[in-house]
Write a protein that holds these residues in place. Structure first.
Motif, PDB file in Angstrom:
ATOM      1  N   ASN A 127       0.817  -1.205   0.000  1.00 53.64           N
ATOM      2  CA  ASN A 127       0.000   0.000   0.000  1.00 53.64           C
ATOM      3  C   ASN A 127       0.852   1.256   0.000  1.00 53.64           C
ATOM      4  OD1 ASN A 127      -2.421  -1.456   0.051  1.00 53.64           O
ATOM      5  ND2 ASN A 127      -2.367  -1.636   2.285  1.00 53.64           N
ATOM      6  N   LYS A 128       2.023   1.174   0.630  1.00 53.20           N
ATOM      7  CA  LYS A 128       2.923   2.330   0.620  1.00 53.20           C
ATOM      8  C   LYS A 128       3.632   2.469  -0.717  1.00 53.20           C
ATOM      9  CE  LYS A 128       3.789   2.377   5.615  1.00 53.20           C
ATOM     10  NZ  LYS A 128       4.803   2.225   6.691  1.00 53.20           N
ATOM     11  N   LEU A 129       3.955   1.333  -1.315  1.00 52.11           N
ATOM     12  CA  LEU A 129       4.589   1.371  -2.637  1.00 52.11           C
ATOM     13  C   LEU A 129       3.623   1.854  -3.704  1.00 52.11           C
ATOM     14  CD1 LEU A 129       6.752  -1.879  -2.887  1.00 52.11           C
ATOM     15  CD2 LEU A 129       7.556   0.468  -2.743  1.00 52.11           C
ATOM     16  N   PHE A 130       2.345   1.462  -3.561  1.00 46.57           N
ATOM     17  CA  PHE A 130       1.344   1.797  -4.572  1.00 46.57           C
ATOM     18  C   PHE A 130       0.165   2.536  -3.939  1.00 46.57           C
ATOM     19  CE2 PHE A 130       3.360  -2.203  -6.042  1.00 46.57           C
ATOM     20  CZ  PHE A 130       3.932  -1.730  -7.214  1.00 46.57           C
ATOM     21  N   PRO A 131       0.349   3.801  -3.572  1.00 42.79           N
ATOM     22  CA  PRO A 131      -0.772   4.588  -3.046  1.00 42.79           C
ATOM     23  C   PRO A 131      -1.821   4.803  -4.134  1.00 42.79           C
ATOM     24  CG  PRO A 131       1.125   5.991  -3.477  1.00 42.79           C
ATOM     25  CD  PRO A 131       1.592   4.580  -3.653  1.00 42.79           C
ATOM     26  N   PRO A 132      -3.012   5.275  -3.761  1.00 45.08           N
ATOM     27  CA  PRO A 132      -4.101   5.414  -4.744  1.00 45.08           C
ATOM     28  C   PRO A 132      -3.732   6.212  -5.993  1.00 45.08           C
ATOM     29  CG  PRO A 132      -4.956   5.684  -2.538  1.00 45.08           C
ATOM     30  CD  PRO A 132      -3.462   5.590  -2.402  1.00 45.08           C
ATOM     31  N   ALA A 133      -2.913   7.240  -5.866  1.00 51.72           N
ATOM     32  CA  ALA A 133      -2.536   8.044  -7.032  1.00 51.72           C
ATOM     33  C   ALA A 133      -1.769   7.219  -8.049  1.00 51.72           C
ATOM     34  CB  ALA A 133      -1.693   9.246  -6.595  1.00 51.72           C
ATOM     35  N   ALA A 134      -0.894   6.339  -7.551  1.00 51.41           N
ATOM     36  CA  ALA A 134      -0.111   5.492  -8.447  1.00 51.41           C
ATOM     37  C   ALA A 134      -0.959   4.343  -8.985  1.00 51.41           C
ATOM     38  CB  ALA A 134       1.113   4.940  -7.714  1.00 51.41           C
ATOM     39  N   MET A 135      -1.722   3.697  -8.104  1.00 49.25           N
ATOM     40  CA  MET A 135      -2.475   2.527  -8.536  1.00 49.25           C
ATOM     41  C   MET A 135      -3.611   2.897  -9.478  1.00 49.25           C
ATOM     42  SD  MET A 135      -2.448  -0.623  -8.662  1.00 49.25           S
ATOM     43  CE  MET A 135      -1.123  -0.900  -7.477  1.00 49.25           C
ATOM     44  N   GLY A 136      -4.259   4.047  -9.248  1.00 49.28           N
ATOM     45  CA  GLY A 136      -5.295   4.490 -10.166  1.00 49.28           C
ATOM     46  C   GLY A 136      -4.732   4.696 -11.559  1.00 49.28           C
ATOM     47  N   THR A 408       4.524   0.407 -13.632  1.00 51.82           N
ATOM     48  CA  THR A 408       4.404  -0.079 -12.257  1.00 51.82           C
ATOM     49  C   THR A 408       5.756  -0.054 -11.556  1.00 51.82           C
ATOM     50  OG1 THR A 408       2.593  -1.514 -12.941  1.00 51.82           O
ATOM     51  CG2 THR A 408       3.625  -1.995 -10.832  1.00 51.82           C
ATOM     52  N   ILE A 409       6.804  -0.433 -12.280  1.00 56.75           N
ATOM     53  CA  ILE A 409       8.155  -0.406 -11.698  1.00 56.75           C
ATOM     54  C   ILE A 409       8.560   1.019 -11.357  1.00 56.75           C
ATOM     55  CG2 ILE A 409      10.595  -0.830 -12.179  1.00 56.75           C
ATOM     56  CD1 ILE A 409       9.687  -3.220 -13.898  1.00 56.75           C
ATOM     57  N   VAL A 410       8.297   1.965 -12.267  1.00 54.33           N
ATOM     58  CA  VAL A 410       8.632   3.367 -12.026  1.00 54.33           C
ATOM     59  C   VAL A 410       7.831   3.912 -10.839  1.00 54.33           C
ATOM     60  CG1 VAL A 410       8.475   5.707 -12.971  1.00 54.33           C
ATOM     61  CG2 VAL A 410       9.329   3.839 -14.392  1.00 54.33           C
ATOM     62  N   ALA A 411       6.537   3.560 -10.776  1.00 56.32           N
ATOM     63  CA  ALA A 411       5.713   3.994  -9.648  1.00 56.32           C
ATOM     64  C   ALA A 411       6.246   3.432  -8.337  1.00 56.32           C
ATOM     65  CB  ALA A 411       4.265   3.558  -9.863  1.00 56.32           C
ATOM     66  N   MET A 412       6.725   2.201  -8.371  1.00 57.96           N
ATOM     67  CA  MET A 412       7.284   1.563  -7.192  1.00 57.96           C
ATOM     68  C   MET A 412       8.561   2.280  -6.741  1.00 57.96           C
ATOM     69  SD  MET A 412       8.231  -2.458  -6.640  1.00 57.96           S
ATOM     70  CE  MET A 412       9.404  -2.450  -7.999  1.00 57.96           C
ATOM     71  N   VAL A 413       9.421   2.635  -7.690  1.00 56.27           N
ATOM     72  CA  VAL A 413      10.665   3.345  -7.367  1.00 56.27           C
ATOM     73  C   VAL A 413      10.347   4.704  -6.731  1.00 56.27           C
ATOM     74  CG1 VAL A 413      12.705   4.458  -8.341  1.00 56.27           C
ATOM     75  CG2 VAL A 413      12.034   2.185  -9.136  1.00 56.27           C
TER      76      VAL A 413
END
Length: 431
Positions: A127-136, A408-413
């Protein structure tokens, strides 16, 4: 059936754990079968192997996944496209498919290892790696990056794989199919309202027949009964190391699809039954498929799109599609009949299915109340969108990261960087 649902009257929703009477469940399951068929069978065709065998193990994998996830996640497991590049490389080097299968088994095992790690560490870090802004953003990209594929299958020369010019016949068939799906969904009531995809495919198929693009040769040549072509995997270190990196692409895709499904059904499936169970189900399905002669599996966006459109989320409907897929593995005639569905029919349906996935991502922004006045959210969404939709490709060995996987990788970084800044106390939260 719940009080929310009455398939004889106005359809509102069929929840994940609800059952539907057999007479109405059957066409709903067929609808899911048709939705996955084009893409799932394309993989074995590219690998020059028996599609019936792949359908058989797709069905086995879907039922196994439902069992491991306690029948709480409605997901169909179809053939994964993430392994095309390494497989083509190995085939070009002279490796036989049984040796390549060994790489699939290893990939499934790695999936299972990740599942175990998630089971012990929990999902807070995700959830910290992929907050709503990134996951949306990632969810939206999953749908949007398939837009060119849908248009290309529909006869428009966007992707360039079918024709460099407009294919008028294909466009007519695909647009009639799309129109049938739309009109069925907005005009019909009761049970007919929840099978717009099936209605659209039937209308599209009839249209394609009169346009002269349905070929019945395969049906005539097919036998009534066939046996899945079981071949045990062989193991080779080079083949395994070539195949293994693609696993991370599928894991990234899996997390994204589970988020999409959670958004659609209105339940946090990552929490219950848990991401670890979902990953384990997909991993074991891939291991079984690879061990006995099939291809790796993944959760299918096409079927997620069907659920978003129909609001029928029942895992029993999905399992019904899995059972039908197993039956197709033994039925030469029936398998051949479905394989005669022309590409533009699937293309017309895909216009709507892929779009509903993208809209589900946008809905995440609204439901999670993402505040884009905060620079963290704005940066995550902006960078993720551009990376995912720009066509940027990064190659590591034989594996290409592009589109949703790279995004997804970039969002994770970025998520890791923001977590580090938070820990150090240097993150400026003032907006």
């Amino acid at each position: 059936m719940s009080k929310k649902e009455n398939l004889d009257n106005e359809v509102l929703m069929v929840d994940v754990d609800e059952k539907v009477p057999f007479g109405k469940a059957l066409p709903l399951s067929i609808q899911h079968l048709f939705a996955m068929f084009g893409s799932s069978v394309l993989v074995p065709i590219l690998f020059k192997m028996d599609p019936a065998t792949v359908l058989f193990f797709n069905g086995i994998g879907t039922l196994l996944y439902a069992f491991i996830t306690k029948r709480k996640i409605p997901a169909y497991l179809g053939s994964s496209f993430a392994f095309l590049a390494p497989v083509f490389l190995l085939m070009g080097q002279g490796y036989d498919f049984q040796t390549i299968q060994g790489g699939f088994v290893a990939s499934g095992a790695l999936f299972a290892v990740v599942a175990i790690i998630v089971g012990y560490t929990g999902i807070g870090w995700i959830n910290k790696l992929f907050p709503p802004a990134a996951m949306g953003s990632i969810i939206t990209i999953i749908g949007l990056e398939l837009a060119g594929t849908a248009a290309d299958m529909a006869g428009f020369p966007v992707g360039g794989s079918n024709s460099p010019t407009l294919n008028t016949t294909w466009v007519i068939v695909s647009m009639v199919t799309l129109a049938a799906v739309i009109l069925s969904n907005v005009l019909l009531r009761g049970f007919l309202k929840v099978i717009p995809i099936l209605i659209g495919i039937i209308v599209g198929y009839i249209t394609a027949y009169f346009m002269g693009i349905v070929n019945f040769t395969e049906i005539s040549n097919a036998s009534f009964f066939t046996i899945p072509n079981i071949k045990l995997a062989h193991f080779d270190t080079t083949a395994i190391l070539t195949i293994l990196p693609a696993t991370f692409v599928v894991i990234v895709e899996h997390v994204g699809h589970l988020k999409v499904t959670s958004s659609i059904v209105g339940k946090d499936l990552i929490e219950d039954p848990g991401l670890h169970r979902s990953l384990l189900g997909d991993g074991l399905s891939t291991m079984v498929s690879g061990m006995f002669g099939s291809v790796p599996t993944t959760t299918y966006g096409e079927n997620i799109g069907v659920m978003a459109l129909t609001k029928v989320y029942s895992v029993y409907i999905i399992c019904g599609a899995g059972i039908m897929s197993i039956i197709l593995g033994f039925s030469g005639k029936l398998s051949a009949l479905i394989s005669t569905i022309p590409t533009p029919v699937i293309g017309g349906v895909s216009f709507l299915l892929f779009g509903t996935i993208a809209v589900s991502g946008l809905r995440t922004f609204i439901e999670e109340k993402v505040d884009f006045s905060k620079s963290r959210n704005l940066i995550l969404a902006s960078v993720t969108f551009i990376v995912g939709l720009s066509g940027i490709t990064i190659t590591i060995g034989t594996v290409e990261f592009t589109g949703m996987g790279l995004a997804t990788i970039v969002a994770m970084v970025l998520g890791i960087a923001f977590m580090i800044f938070d820990k150090l106390g240097i993150m400026n939260e003032e907006e």
